[in-house]
Design an enzyme around this catalytic site. Structure first.
Site, mmCIF file in Angstrom:
data_model
loop_
_atom_site.group_PDB
_atom_site.id
_atom_site.type_symbol
_atom_site.label_atom_id
_atom_site.label_comp_id
_atom_site.label_asym_id
_atom_site.label_seq_id
_atom_site.Cartn_x
_atom_site.Cartn_y
_atom_site.Cartn_z
ATOM 1 N N ASP A 131 0.844 -1.198 0.000
ATOM 2 C CA ASP A 131 0.000 0.000 0.000
ATOM 3 C C ASP A 131 0.876 1.243 0.000
ATOM 4 O O ASP A 131 1.727 1.418 0.879
ATOM 5 C CB ASP A 131 -0.913 0.003 1.227
ATOM 6 C CG ASP A 131 -2.079 0.969 1.073
ATOM 7 O OD1 ASP A 131 -2.501 1.204 -0.073
ATOM 8 O OD2 ASP A 131 -2.565 1.480 2.088
ATOM 9 N N HIS A 138 -3.502 14.127 1.103
ATOM 10 C CA HIS A 138 -3.658 13.239 2.251
ATOM 11 C C HIS A 138 -2.420 13.281 3.143
ATOM 12 O O HIS A 138 -2.532 13.359 4.378
ATOM 13 C CB HIS A 138 -3.901 11.811 1.764
ATOM 14 C CG HIS A 138 -4.010 10.801 2.858
ATOM 15 N ND1 HIS A 138 -4.999 10.834 3.812
ATOM 16 C CD2 HIS A 138 -3.230 9.714 3.160
ATOM 17 C CE1 HIS A 138 -4.851 9.812 4.646
ATOM 18 N NE2 HIS A 138 -3.783 9.129 4.287
ATOM 19 N N ARG A 147 1.679 16.070 13.424
ATOM 20 C CA ARG A 147 2.971 16.711 13.699
ATOM 21 C C ARG A 147 2.899 18.231 13.698
ATOM 22 O O ARG A 147 3.886 18.894 14.010
ATOM 23 C CB ARG A 147 4.014 16.245 12.672
ATOM 24 C CG ARG A 147 4.397 14.786 12.789
ATOM 25 C CD ARG A 147 5.514 14.421 11.834
ATOM 26 N NE ARG A 147 5.128 14.604 10.441
ATOM 27 C CZ ARG A 147 4.488 13.683 9.724
ATOM 28 N NH1 ARG A 147 4.161 12.526 10.294
ATOM 29 N NH2 ARG A 147 4.161 13.891 8.463
ATOM 30 N N GLU A 204 -10.695 4.120 4.206
ATOM 31 C CA GLU A 204 -9.754 4.856 3.357
ATOM 32 C C GLU A 204 -10.149 4.653 1.905
ATOM 33 O O GLU A 204 -10.185 3.519 1.417
ATOM 34 C CB GLU A 204 -8.308 4.404 3.588
ATOM 35 C CG GLU A 204 -7.759 4.834 4.938
ATOM 36 C CD GLU A 204 -6.241 4.743 5.007
ATOM 37 O OE1 GLU A 204 -5.594 4.601 3.945
ATOM 38 O OE2 GLU A 204 -5.697 4.826 6.124
ATOM 39 N N GLU A 206 -9.419 4.334 -1.617
ATOM 40 C CA GLU A 206 -8.234 4.020 -2.411
ATOM 41 C C GLU A 206 -8.625 3.317 -3.697
ATOM 42 O O GLU A 206 -9.764 2.887 -3.874
ATOM 43 C CB GLU A 206 -7.273 3.121 -1.621
ATOM 44 C CG GLU A 206 -6.791 3.692 -0.301
ATOM 45 C CD GLU A 206 -5.560 2.975 0.235
ATOM 46 O OE1 GLU A 206 -4.807 2.392 -0.578
ATOM 47 O OE2 GLU A 206 -5.349 3.004 1.466
ATOM 48 N N ASP A 238 -9.001 0.492 2.437
ATOM 49 C CA ASP A 238 -8.003 0.010 3.384
ATOM 50 C C ASP A 238 -8.428 0.429 4.786
ATOM 51 O O ASP A 238 -7.974 1.442 5.319
ATOM 52 C CB ASP A 238 -6.623 0.580 3.027
ATOM 53 C CG ASP A 238 -5.520 -0.012 3.888
ATOM 54 O OD1 ASP A 238 -5.665 -1.172 4.293
ATOM 55 O OD2 ASP A 238 -4.523 0.678 4.140
ATOM 56 N N ARG A 242 -7.442 3.900 13.680
ATOM 57 C CA ARG A 242 -6.527 5.031 13.844
ATOM 58 C C ARG A 242 -5.873 5.072 15.224
ATOM 59 O O ARG A 242 -4.712 5.494 15.345
ATOM 60 C CB ARG A 242 -7.274 6.347 13.589
ATOM 61 C CG ARG A 242 -7.852 6.480 12.190
ATOM 62 C CD ARG A 242 -6.786 6.413 11.122
ATOM 63 N NE ARG A 242 -7.330 6.731 9.795
ATOM 64 C CZ ARG A 242 -6.647 6.657 8.677
ATOM 65 N NH1 ARG A 242 -5.376 6.264 8.701
ATOM 66 N NH2 ARG A 242 -7.204 6.971 7.517
ATOM 67 N N GLN A 245 -3.274 2.312 15.190
ATOM 68 C CA GLN A 245 -2.216 2.735 14.269
ATOM 69 C C GLN A 245 -1.304 3.788 14.896
ATOM 70 O O GLN A 245 -0.075 3.706 14.805
ATOM 71 C CB GLN A 245 -2.850 3.278 12.983
ATOM 72 C CG GLN A 245 -1.854 3.784 11.951
ATOM 73 C CD GLN A 245 -2.559 4.443 10.763
ATOM 74 O OE1 GLN A 245 -3.780 4.561 10.726
ATOM 75 N NE2 GLN A 245 -1.782 4.868 9.783
ATOM 76 N N TYR A 249 2.686 2.624 15.269
ATOM 77 C CA TYR A 249 3.386 2.777 13.991
ATOM 78 C C TYR A 249 4.815 3.293 14.123
ATOM 79 O O TYR A 249 5.618 3.135 13.201
ATOM 80 C CB TYR A 249 2.583 3.661 13.026
ATOM 81 C CG TYR A 249 2.796 5.145 13.167
ATOM 82 C CD1 TYR A 249 3.594 5.829 12.260
ATOM 83 C CD2 TYR A 249 2.181 5.867 14.187
ATOM 84 C CE1 TYR A 249 3.776 7.204 12.370
ATOM 85 C CE2 TYR A 249 2.356 7.228 14.300
ATOM 86 C CZ TYR A 249 3.158 7.892 13.399
ATOM 87 O OH TYR A 249 3.337 9.252 13.511
ATOM 88 N N LYS A 258 -3.944 -1.978 10.520
ATOM 89 C CA LYS A 258 -4.324 -2.101 9.114
ATOM 90 C C LYS A 258 -4.660 -3.528 8.693
ATOM 91 O O LYS A 258 -5.441 -3.736 7.767
ATOM 92 C CB LYS A 258 -3.154 -1.616 8.235
ATOM 93 C CG LYS A 258 -2.806 -0.144 8.387
ATOM 94 C CD LYS A 258 -3.739 0.721 7.577
ATOM 95 C CE LYS A 258 -3.217 2.143 7.482
ATOM 96 N NZ LYS A 258 -4.068 2.979 6.625
ATOM 97 N N THR A 262 -8.859 -5.510 4.330
ATOM 98 C CA THR A 262 -8.740 -4.596 3.190
ATOM 99 C C THR A 262 -9.706 -5.088 2.128
ATOM 100 O O THR A 262 -9.608 -6.242 1.685
ATOM 101 C CB THR A 262 -7.307 -4.587 2.631
ATOM 102 O OG1 THR A 262 -6.394 -4.165 3.652
ATOM 103 C CG2 THR A 262 -7.198 -3.649 1.431
ATOM 104 N N THR A 355 -4.702 6.511 0.423
ATOM 105 C CA THR A 355 -5.916 7.329 0.434
ATOM 106 C C THR A 355 -5.848 8.436 -0.609
ATOM 107 O O THR A 355 -4.844 9.138 -0.707
ATOM 108 C CB THR A 355 -6.125 7.943 1.826
ATOM 109 O OG1 THR A 355 -6.191 6.892 2.785
ATOM 110 C CG2 THR A 355 -7.392 8.766 1.882
ATOM 111 N N GLU A 369 -9.324 12.737 8.168
ATOM 112 C CA GLU A 369 -9.233 14.085 7.608
ATOM 113 C C GLU A 369 -10.559 14.825 7.715
ATOM 114 O O GLU A 369 -10.600 16.007 8.064
ATOM 115 C CB GLU A 369 -8.802 14.012 6.145
ATOM 116 C CG GLU A 369 -7.414 13.431 5.927
ATOM 117 C CD GLU A 369 -7.129 13.215 4.457
ATOM 118 O OE1 GLU A 369 -6.713 14.181 3.788
ATOM 119 O OE2 GLU A 369 -7.322 12.082 3.975
#
Length: 422
Positions: A131, A138, A147, A204, A206, A238, A242, A245, A249, A258, A262, A355, A369
């Site tokens: 992926d 995104h 961040r 997501e 995709e 996908d 969250r 994740q 991650y 994840k 899928t 995404t 988002e």
């Protein structure tokens, strides 16, 4: 002149004669799986067409590829064989002076099945799944959420198509329910990490490329030859937990947030069918390194839509309208970078785009988002409110290209959330 089939195809049908997407189906529960193409409200059984000796071109004449229970053997033959098959199928289904199938009642009965009477299966045996993270909008939004706005996209993102290796065993066909995953997420204060059902379950939006012939181990793919290794595209969701994740991650990337599911759509739309809808890809700054530099970078104008349908509601609520053309890194660039270290791809491998988000709020491709990580709840058209997905919510993804009097579409990619196991 617009192509027209002897089979009645409504102008709003995703499966026009210009499309002819490939899939795998069973006419009945006890019958063998076989390969077919969608045309209007019907599926054309390619094993019946091959059995009648109608694939008589050099590359397909003696091939067993249409007598398999997956598309992998056909995928391995490459673009010349794909073009031969498409030309034959389009000719047999046309409304011109081609009586071979149209006027043969016995062959029509053996080869044409009503779409609502067949069982659709995964179109290929997917050995590996990768992926990517190819939408700049995104990437910017996710970076800002986690961040801050000062430097949301890492410098390396503009030099290479970033990706992670997913779990092929949990790739599911559209219509399969998703059990809410359990896992760890951030501790509160001095308490241990939370473990339990995900509280931030997300979709997501995709798409994914289906790999054709692949490449040998140790032999990277040249950018000018990459497109010939891509058979076509499917819709993909996908699903993402969250909270799981975000906790797991760092430093190695996605794992259990994840790998629980899928979902892909059953019909693979070929690049030949999408070619009339090719469009310029976004300008890439800085200029890619030579191994990623295309003579002409292109995407496809594929309108994408996501609906959320809460339990008890007859209709879904549209939450996203995006487009494949927004992707920053193109399909050939994704494939070439994947093989640049010598990694070998094989027929049926799945390469997700990541995404697909656009530049405005209406085109954002996930709830992370759309709700800004739950800080701005989303009001649905039916009066419901969502931060993230709730149990019994159904997510419906659709995608389609609009031609002159016809459509080239993917159908839908759907899944419903079931409560976590105790």
């Amino acid at each position: 002149m617009t192509l027209k089939s002897f089979i009645d195809v409504h102008p709003d049908s995703h499966f026009s004669l210009q499309n002819l997407p490939y899939g795998v189906f069973k006419p009945g529960k006890e019958q063998k799986a076989r390969i077919g193409v969608a045309i209007g409200e019907y599926v054309l059984d390619l094993s019946a067409i091959a059995g009648a000796g109608l694939f008589n071109e050099p590359l397909l004449k003696d091939s067993e590829c249409f007598f398999q229970n997956s598309l992998n053997m056909f995928l391995a033959l490459g673009r010349p064989a794909w073009k031969e098959a498409r030309a034959t199928i389009q000719r047999l289904l046309s409304g011109t002076d081609e009586p071979t199938l149209r006027d043969n009642a016995s062959l029509r009965e053996r080869s044409l099945f009503s779409m609502d009477q067949v069982e659709l299966l995964l179109p290929a045996a997917i050995g590996d799944y990768t992926d990517f993270f190819s939408s700049m909008h995104h990437a910017k939004n996710c970076g800002t959420i986690f961040r801050g706005p000062e430097n949301p996209i890492p410098v390396n993102w503009f030099h290479l198509p970033i990706a992670y290796h997913g779990r092929a065993s949990s790739i599911l066909l559209s219509g399969t329910d998703i059990i809410r995953p359990r896992g760890q997420s951030f501790p509160v204060g001095n308490s241990p990490p939370y473990f339990g059902p995900s509280l931030k379950l997300d979709f997501e939006l995709e798409m994914a490329a289906i790999v054709g012939p692949g490449n040998e181990l140790g032999k990277p793919v040249d950018i000018d030859k990459a497109e010939d290794l891509i058979f076509g595209l499917v819709l993909m969701n996908d699903w993402s937990a969250r909270d799981i994740q975000a906790w797991e991650y760092q430093p190695l990337g996605p794992f259990l947030g994840k790998s629980f599911g899928t979902t892909i759509s059953p019909w693979i739309v070929t690049l030949e069918a999408l070619e009339p809808f090719a469009c310029d890809a976004p300008k890439q700054e800085p200029h890619p390194l030579p191994y990623l530099t295309e003579k002409k970078s292109k995407n496809y104008d594929i309108a994408l839509e996501v609906q959320i349908k809460p339990t008890g509601h007859k209709e879904g609520s549209v939450v996203t309208k995006s487009n494949f053309k927004y992707l920053y890194w193109t399909l050939p660039q994704q494939l070439v970078h994947h093989t640049s270290n010598g990694c070998n791809l094989r027929p049926g491998d799945l390469l997700g785009t990541g995404t697909i988000s656009g530049p405005d709020r209406e085109s954002l491709g996930c709830l992370l988002e759309l709700t800004w990580n739950g800080q701005k709840p989303l009001s649905l058209q039916n009066g419901a409110v969502r931060k993230f997905l709730e149990d019994e919510d159904e997510v419906i993804i659709s995608g389609c290209c609009q031609g002159n009097g016809y459509k080239v579409g993917f159908g839908t990619c759907t899944g419903r959330i079931l409560p976590a196991l105790l």
